[in-house]
Design a protein around this motif. Structure first.
Motif, PDB file in Angstrom:
ATOM      1  N   GLY A 169      14.262  11.295  14.720  1.00 17.17           N
ATOM      2  CA  GLY A 169      13.386  10.535  13.640  1.00 17.17           C
ATOM      3  C   GLY A 169      13.646  10.594  12.389  1.00 17.17           C
ATOM      4  O   GLY A 169      13.212   9.690  11.621  1.00 17.17           O
ATOM      5  N   LYS A 170      14.864  11.209  12.020  1.00 14.21           N
ATOM      6  CA  LYS A 170      14.912  11.356  10.585  1.00 14.21           C
ATOM      7  C   LYS A 170      16.430  10.602  10.096  1.00 14.21           C
ATOM      8  O   LYS A 170      16.543  10.576   9.254  1.00 14.21           O
ATOM      9  CB  LYS A 170      15.111  12.672  10.192  1.00 14.21           C
ATOM     10  CG  LYS A 170      13.968  13.577  10.520  1.00 14.21           C
ATOM     11  CD  LYS A 170      12.956  13.645   9.557  1.00 14.21           C
ATOM     12  CE  LYS A 170      11.664  14.286  10.040  1.00 14.21           C
ATOM     13  NZ  LYS A 170      11.766  15.479  10.565  1.00 14.21           N
TER      14      LYS A 170
ATOM     15  N   TYR B  76      14.814   3.207  18.445  1.00 13.35           N
ATOM     16  CA  TYR B  76      13.488   3.367  17.787  1.00 13.35           C
ATOM     17  C   TYR B  76      13.592   3.746  16.103  1.00 13.35           C
ATOM     18  O   TYR B  76      13.140   3.454  15.317  1.00 13.35           O
ATOM     19  CB  TYR B  76      12.625   4.416  18.357  1.00 13.35           C
ATOM     20  CG  TYR B  76      11.911   4.138  19.655  1.00 13.35           C
ATOM     21  CD1 TYR B  76      11.506   2.715  19.829  1.00 13.35           C
ATOM     22  CD2 TYR B  76      11.351   5.117  20.615  1.00 13.35           C
ATOM     23  CE1 TYR B  76      10.961   2.554  21.091  1.00 13.35           C
ATOM     24  CE2 TYR B  76      10.629   4.689  21.659  1.00 13.35           C
ATOM     25  CZ  TYR B  76      10.456   3.439  21.942  1.00 13.35           C
ATOM     26  OH  TYR B  76       9.834   2.907  22.956  1.00 13.35           O
ATOM     27  N   VAL B  77      14.356   4.764  15.993  1.00 12.10           N
ATOM     28  CA  VAL B  77      14.489   5.642  14.942  1.00 12.10           C
ATOM     29  C   VAL B  77      14.975   4.692  13.896  1.00 12.10           C
ATOM     30  O   VAL B  77      14.756   4.728  12.476  1.00 12.10           O
ATOM     31  CB  VAL B  77      15.192   6.803  15.001  1.00 12.10           C
ATOM     32  CG1 VAL B  77      15.417   7.572  13.838  1.00 12.10           C
ATOM     33  CG2 VAL B  77      14.716   7.768  16.133  1.00 12.10           C
TER      34      VAL B  77
ATOM     35  N   CYS C  46      15.195   1.121  13.789  1.00 13.56           N
ATOM     36  CA  CYS C  46      14.878  -0.194  13.418  1.00 13.56           C
ATOM     37  C   CYS C  46      13.359   0.019  12.962  1.00 13.56           C
ATOM     38  O   CYS C  46      12.763   0.837  12.638  1.00 13.56           O
ATOM     39  CB  CYS C  46      14.590  -1.024  14.916  1.00 13.56           C
ATOM     40  SG  CYS C  46      13.349  -0.479  15.972  1.00 13.56           S
ATOM     41  N   PRO C  47      12.981  -1.025  12.415  1.00 13.34           N
ATOM     42  CA  PRO C  47      11.531  -1.119  11.606  1.00 13.34           C
ATOM     43  C   PRO C  47      10.575  -0.962  12.586  1.00 13.34           C
ATOM     44  O   PRO C  47      10.675  -1.125  13.720  1.00 13.34           O
ATOM     45  CB  PRO C  47      11.571  -2.758  11.133  1.00 13.34           C
ATOM     46  CG  PRO C  47      12.978  -3.157  10.983  1.00 13.34           C
ATOM     47  CD  PRO C  47      13.666  -2.442  12.283  1.00 13.34           C
ATOM     48  N   ILE C  48       9.255  -0.570  12.181  1.00 13.30           N
ATOM     49  CA  ILE C  48       8.116  -0.180  13.095  1.00 13.30           C
ATOM     50  C   ILE C  48       7.226  -1.555  13.282  1.00 13.30           C
ATOM     51  O   ILE C  48       6.379  -1.098  14.138  1.00 13.30           O
ATOM     52  CB  ILE C  48       7.604   0.989  12.563  1.00 13.30           C
ATOM     53  CG1 ILE C  48       7.211   0.992  11.129  1.00 13.30           C
ATOM     54  CG2 ILE C  48       8.103   2.426  13.034  1.00 13.30           C
ATOM     55  CD1 ILE C  48       6.415   2.110  10.894  1.00 13.30           C
ATOM     56  N   THR C  49       7.336  -2.366  12.569  1.00  9.10           N
ATOM     57  CA  THR C  49       6.383  -3.219  12.814  1.00  9.10           C
ATOM     58  C   THR C  49       7.080  -4.647  13.425  1.00  9.10           C
ATOM     59  O   THR C  49       8.316  -4.670  13.321  1.00  9.10           O
ATOM     60  CB  THR C  49       5.841  -3.888  11.429  1.00  9.10           C
ATOM     61  OG1 THR C  49       6.894  -4.483  10.627  1.00  9.10           O
ATOM     62  CG2 THR C  49       5.229  -3.075  10.417  1.00  9.10           C
TER      63      THR C  49
ATOM     64  N   ARG D  35      10.705  -6.213  12.660  1.00  6.42           N
ATOM     65  CA  ARG D  35      11.687  -5.954  13.737  1.00  6.42           C
ATOM     66  C   ARG D  35      12.286  -7.517  13.942  1.00  6.42           C
ATOM     67  O   ARG D  35      13.577  -7.685  14.239  1.00  6.42           O
ATOM     68  CB  ARG D  35      11.177  -5.724  15.107  1.00  6.42           C
ATOM     69  CG  ARG D  35      10.939  -4.169  15.271  1.00  6.42           C
ATOM     70  CD  ARG D  35      10.234  -3.690  16.624  1.00  6.42           C
ATOM     71  NE  ARG D  35      10.155  -2.346  16.170  1.00  6.42           N
ATOM     72  CZ  ARG D  35       9.314  -1.646  17.244  1.00  6.42           C
ATOM     73  NH1 ARG D  35       8.653  -2.381  18.428  1.00  6.42           N
ATOM     74  NH2 ARG D  35       9.455  -0.281  17.265  1.00  6.42           N
TER      75      ARG D  35
ATOM     76  N   VAL E   3      16.536  -0.800   6.792  1.00  3.76           N
ATOM     77  CA  VAL E   3      15.103  -0.598   7.494  1.00  3.76           C
ATOM     78  C   VAL E   3      14.029  -0.043   6.611  1.00  3.76           C
ATOM     79  O   VAL E   3      12.873  -0.813   6.634  1.00  3.76           O
ATOM     80  CB  VAL E   3      15.329   0.113   8.639  1.00  3.76           C
ATOM     81  CG1 VAL E   3      14.146   0.847   9.001  1.00  3.76           C
ATOM     82  CG2 VAL E   3      16.008  -0.403   9.911  1.00  3.76           C
TER      83      VAL E   3
ATOM     84  N   ASP F  91      10.740  -2.265   6.127  1.00  2.00           N
ATOM     85  CA  ASP F  91       9.548  -1.423   6.559  1.00  2.00           C
ATOM     86  C   ASP F  91       8.224  -1.658   5.511  1.00  2.00           C
ATOM     87  O   ASP F  91       7.193  -1.854   5.637  1.00  2.00           O
ATOM     88  CB  ASP F  91       9.653  -0.113   6.771  1.00  2.00           C
ATOM     89  CG  ASP F  91       9.860   0.081   8.239  1.00  2.00           C
ATOM     90  OD1 ASP F  91       9.452  -0.754   9.032  1.00  2.00           O
ATOM     91  OD2 ASP F  91      10.167   1.394   8.513  1.00  2.00           O
TER      92      ASP F  91
ATOM     93  N   VAL G 181       4.552  -4.568   5.932  1.00  2.00           N
ATOM     94  CA  VAL G 181       3.039  -3.908   6.104  1.00  2.00           C
ATOM     95  C   VAL G 181       2.159  -4.878   6.560  1.00  2.00           C
ATOM     96  O   VAL G 181       1.879  -5.678   5.704  1.00  2.00           O
ATOM     97  CB  VAL G 181       2.574  -2.878   4.926  1.00  2.00           C
ATOM     98  CG1 VAL G 181       1.393  -2.342   5.289  1.00  2.00           C
ATOM     99  CG2 VAL G 181       3.518  -1.735   4.660  1.00  2.00           C
TER     100      VAL G 181
END
Ligand code: SF4
Ligand code: SF4
Lengths: 348, 489
Positions: free
Chosen positions: A122-123, A275-276, A278-281, A285, A319, A323, A327
């Motif tokens: 995750g980091k 996951y770690v 790539c962007p979260i939205t 993505r 990324v 991110d 938002v």
């Protein structure tokens, strides 16, 4: 309502009191399942050494993570299976005849330097497997090149010695058109390339199996469609509209040869969607996927080498900013308000 | 008709239906084990515990003393001024004591049941027909019957009606029941759709509206059929099927699904012309008019792995949860987690004898095994993006969580922590098992508190300033006067 002291009180915890059964390990297991058919195919095409390389790579990834956590007295994290996924992906990016100490070295770089030193799962900033590959590539370029004439391939009818770039369009069925693998430099039919009857690193050869893995991951809701579709779509569009020098525009075969050759499919489905990194939205993505696609094509056109992994690594570094600008607008907050807020922040 | 619709086709048991829905949310494991269990009335226990505050607003003051005889339906707690619902006895008998424990639900009045079910002589059906009733009368009847929102929010219904009169142009009856396990509304619609429809008619009259909407999730198609079998004016009531997805039952998501409008942050549904009632609340309103009986019983779904026979029970308000569990062949001893309400937004109770109140839609008794399953070891966030994709409010829970961990409220607010509706979807889906909802909830309440404190400070400061100014002005005046006097001398 009885407040007598001897009464046993129940545990209270904050809501929600229910969780989906899918944990990190569960998700990683799904990724592993989606990756396994590729290994079976690799064993068929390249021989059992593909399995050996993969096992060595996975084992060393897991071992390095375990040792790291043990030596530094951190909570043991190998149970989340992410090191296994890294190991498989690293092996899939290596040629089959690589000396076996190299995957070990690559694993060390991927797990210890790229992942654990940044704080573990995750980091990390970049995809560990790709970073491991890039590291090996930079240090031992010769060993990392895919030999065109692997004996195992000959039995499957490798078209050697086709000298001219015969790219035919029109009435000829796609399946019989010979095209140049953009990466390996050999000549195959599109169908061969799609199925995976071609030279390449262990995991990248069969576009078909990779796409099946994609469908599986989608069905299991492990990944969303955004990155692979944006990535592949951008590459398809660019190669269709603006082909590299010496090729004509609007040439479907040329586009397909780009899509099916090299590490594009593997990268788009399994590496870019990590996951770690790539962007979260979903909007982020899409931007990320498109960026990967553009960089890949640029590197392929102008550097003449495979660009997928460098493109993904480069986008990994962006990324954080992607991110930041993607938002989503919350429910019930008008666009005006969010922009006003941004302006105010800018003014500060 | 319904203006703009965010809708999709869904397949449900061989049918294809167009269903309304919203963006985000997630499909949960439904666990609707009790959807086939008819509502069974249970006899009241020997002792009922009736808390004095079962609604949002002020606590009631008991108007009975220990040893007083009370009838079923008699008012035992009242509110003089301000927001709140009166509370009524759910059994006839003797007031045993008025407990002094003071928790969130106020002092409970304990009534010893005499098992005679004597009904208060004050209770009689409303005399007028619907046609002749005025909105004010409707509000008054609803207030006297002590009805508060029965979906769990427990906002006093009379206040909701009177604040929306004149503003509402769309009446929506919420039968989404999107929480897992709960089937109380579902059974009500199957068994007594006429009560719900009767309630709707009364509400339509109060708002002077022509049409009401029954909003229902597509996992309850049998209830849709049960409603459409009834004889009513189809112009008056429209049934809207919504896709089964959590949290469809949240007011904001219903409004979005049915109107395509987003409820602006900090506004009430009435500001958009919508007014939303729970299905059981409608039935309670109907009961209050037809029988005159105030809200003294409700349907409760009893389920969970400690319960042998999951059921829907019609229980008197004030029945201890342990009695319900025993009635459903469960062993209260084995219960480790007791949830009042649904598993997503319900409250864990520390007391197995907590009573059923007006807002209790379900009682879930879970054993330790369930708990273990739910709380697997946490890892760090793997940035999977599930919390972002599924948040019905379109927030970025991961970021708010990160800042909340650090205590950085300013950044929490930047990521709109205050918009969170605490639905729990983010925690439910997080593969790393982070307690996102919990941290966001804390951050949100801290932000709100701080804002309130800041506003109070500002107001105090302004008052001080104003006082100072006034003082200065007076001084100036004095000085001026002195000057004038001097000059005149
Ligand atoms: S609890 Fe809050 S942040 Fe989490 S999904 Fe629900 S609304 Fe979004
Ligand atoms: S769901 Fe959990 S792991 Fe996934 S991004 Fe959100 S916080 Fe991170």
């Amino acid at each position: 309502m009885n407040n007598s002291p001897e009464k046993q009180l129940l545990t209270v915890s904050p809501s929600p009191h229910m969780h989906s059964a899918r944990t990190t390990a569960f998700v990683m297991l799904d990724v592993i399942i989606a990756l396994l058919p590729l290994l079976i195919w690799a064993c068929y095409v390249f021989g059992m050494r593909a399995l050996t390389v993969t096992v060595v790579s996975v084992a060393s990834c897991v071992l390095f993570e375990l040792l790291y956590t043990l030596l530094l007295h951190k909570p043991i994290s190998v149970g989340d299976l992410s090191a296994v996924v890294t190991g498989i992906l690293l092996a899939y990016n290596l040629p089959v005849n690589i000396p076996l100490w190299m995957p070990v070295l690559g694993s060390f770089f991927a797990i210890v330097i790229v992942k654990m030193l940044f704080g573990g799962i995750g980091k990390n900033l970049v995809n560990p497997a790709l970073a491991g590959r890039a590291f090996l590539m930079a240090s031992f370029a010769a060993a990392m090149t895919v030999p065109a004439g692997i004996p195992a391939l000959a039995k499957l009818g490798l078209f050697e010695n086709v000298s001219n770039t015969e790219i035919l369009t029109g009435a000829t069925p796609l399946a019989s058109v010979l095209i140049r693998d953009q990466y390996a430099g050999t000549y195959r039919t599109v169908l061969d390339m799609f199925i995976g009857n071609e030279a390449g690193v262990i995991g990248e050869v069969s576009a078909l199996l990779i796409l099946m893995g994609f469908v599986y991951l989608l069905a299991r809701k492990v990944i969303t469609w955004h990155i692979p579709v944006a990535f592949l779509g951008t590459v398809a569009l660019l190669t269709f509209l603006l082909p590299g020098s010496g090729f004509e525009r609007f040439d479907l075969v040329y586009t397909l040869s780009h899509l099916c050759s090299g590490g594009l499919m593997l990268g788009a489905v399994f590496m870019a969607t990590d996951y770690v990194t790539c962007p979260i939205t979903s909007k982020g993505r899409l931007i990320f996927g498109a960026g990967c696609g553009i960089l890949t094509v640029i590197i392929r056109y102008f550097a003449g080498t495979e660009g997928v992994s460098y493109a993904i690594l480069a986008m990994n570094l962006l990324v954080y900013y992607i991110d930041k600008i993607t938002v989503p607008r919350p429910y019930g907050i008008s666009k005006k308000k969010t922009t006003e807020k941004k302006l105010k922040e800018g003014a500060k | 008709m319904v203006d703009f619709l965010y809708s999709i086709f869904v397949f449900s048991r061989g049918e294809v239906i167009l269903a309304y829905t919203f963006k985000g949310g997630t499909h949960l494991n439904e666990h609707k084990n009790t959807s086939k269990c008819p509502v069974t009335p249970i006899s009241a226990p020997e002792l009922v515990y009736i808390p004095m505050s079962q609604h949002i607003g002020l606590h009631c003051t008991p108007n009975v003393k220990p040893q007083d005889k009370v009838y079923k339906g008699q008012m035992i707690g009242e509110i003089d001024k301000g927001l709140g619902c009166p509370v009524h006895a759910s059994v006839s008998g003797t007031v045993r004591e008025i407990r002094s424990v003071n928790n969130a639900m106020g002092t409970p009045v304990v009534i010893e049941n005499d098992f005679e079910d004597k009904i208060s002589p004050d209770i009689h059906p409303f005399e007028k027909t619907i046609g002749e009733t005025t909105p004010e009368e409707i509000v008054e009847v609803v207030r006297k019957a002590g009805i508060s929102g029965m979906g769990g929010a427990t906002f006093p219904t009379y206040a909701k009606i009177s604040s929306a009169i004149g503003k509402a142009d769309k009446l929506i009856v919420n039968c989404a029941e999107c929480e897992p396990y709960i089937t109380a509304n579902h059974r009500l619609l199957l068994e007594h759709p006429e009560k719900v429809i009767g309630g709707i008619k009364i509400l339509l009259k109060a708002f002077k509206l022509r049409r009401g909407i029954i909003a229902i999730e597509n996992n309850k198609m049998d209830a849709v059929r049960a409603i459409s079998k009834l004889n009513f004016d189809p112009e008056m009531i429209t049934v809207c099927v919504m896709k089964t997805k959590y949290p469809q039952g949240d007011e904001r998501q219903i409004i979005y699904a049915l109107t395509g409008k987003e409820l602006p942050a900090g506004k009430l549904p009435a500001d958009l012309g919508c007014v939303i009632f729970n299905a059981e609340t409608c039935a309670a309103i109907y009961n209050a008019f037809v029988t005159g009986m105030p809200l003294v019983e409700r349907i409760v779904t009893v389920d969970g792995d400690c319960v042998g026979r999951p059921s829907n029970l019609l229980c008197p308000i004030g029945t201890p949860f342990s009695d319900l569990i025993r009635f459903c062949d469960g062993n209260p001893e084995s219960v480790k987690t007791l949830i009042s309400g649904g598993p997503m937004m319900g409250f864990a109770q520390w007391d197995i004898d907590a009573p059923v109140v007006k807002g209790t839609s379900a009682v879930l008794a879970m054993s330790r095994a369930y708990e273990r399953k739910g709380h697997i070891q946490q890892s760090s966030c793997i940035r999977c993006g599930k919390c972002v994709a599924n948040c019905p409010m379109h927030l970025v829970p991961r970021e708010i969580y990160r800042y909340a961990l650090k205590g950085d409220l300013e950044n929490c607010e930047k990521f709109y922590a205050t918009s969170c509706v605490e639905c729990g979807t983010c925690s439910y889906n997080c593969p790393a098992r982070l307690e996102l909802t919990q941290y966001i909830r804390t951050a949100k309440s801290k932000i709100i508190e701080e804002k309130r404190a800041a506003a109070a400070k500002k107001a105090a400061f302004e008052r001080e300033q104003a006082a100072k100014r006034a003082l200065n002005e007076e001084k100036d005046k004095d000085k001026n006067q002195e000057k004038e006097e001097k000059t005149s001398e």
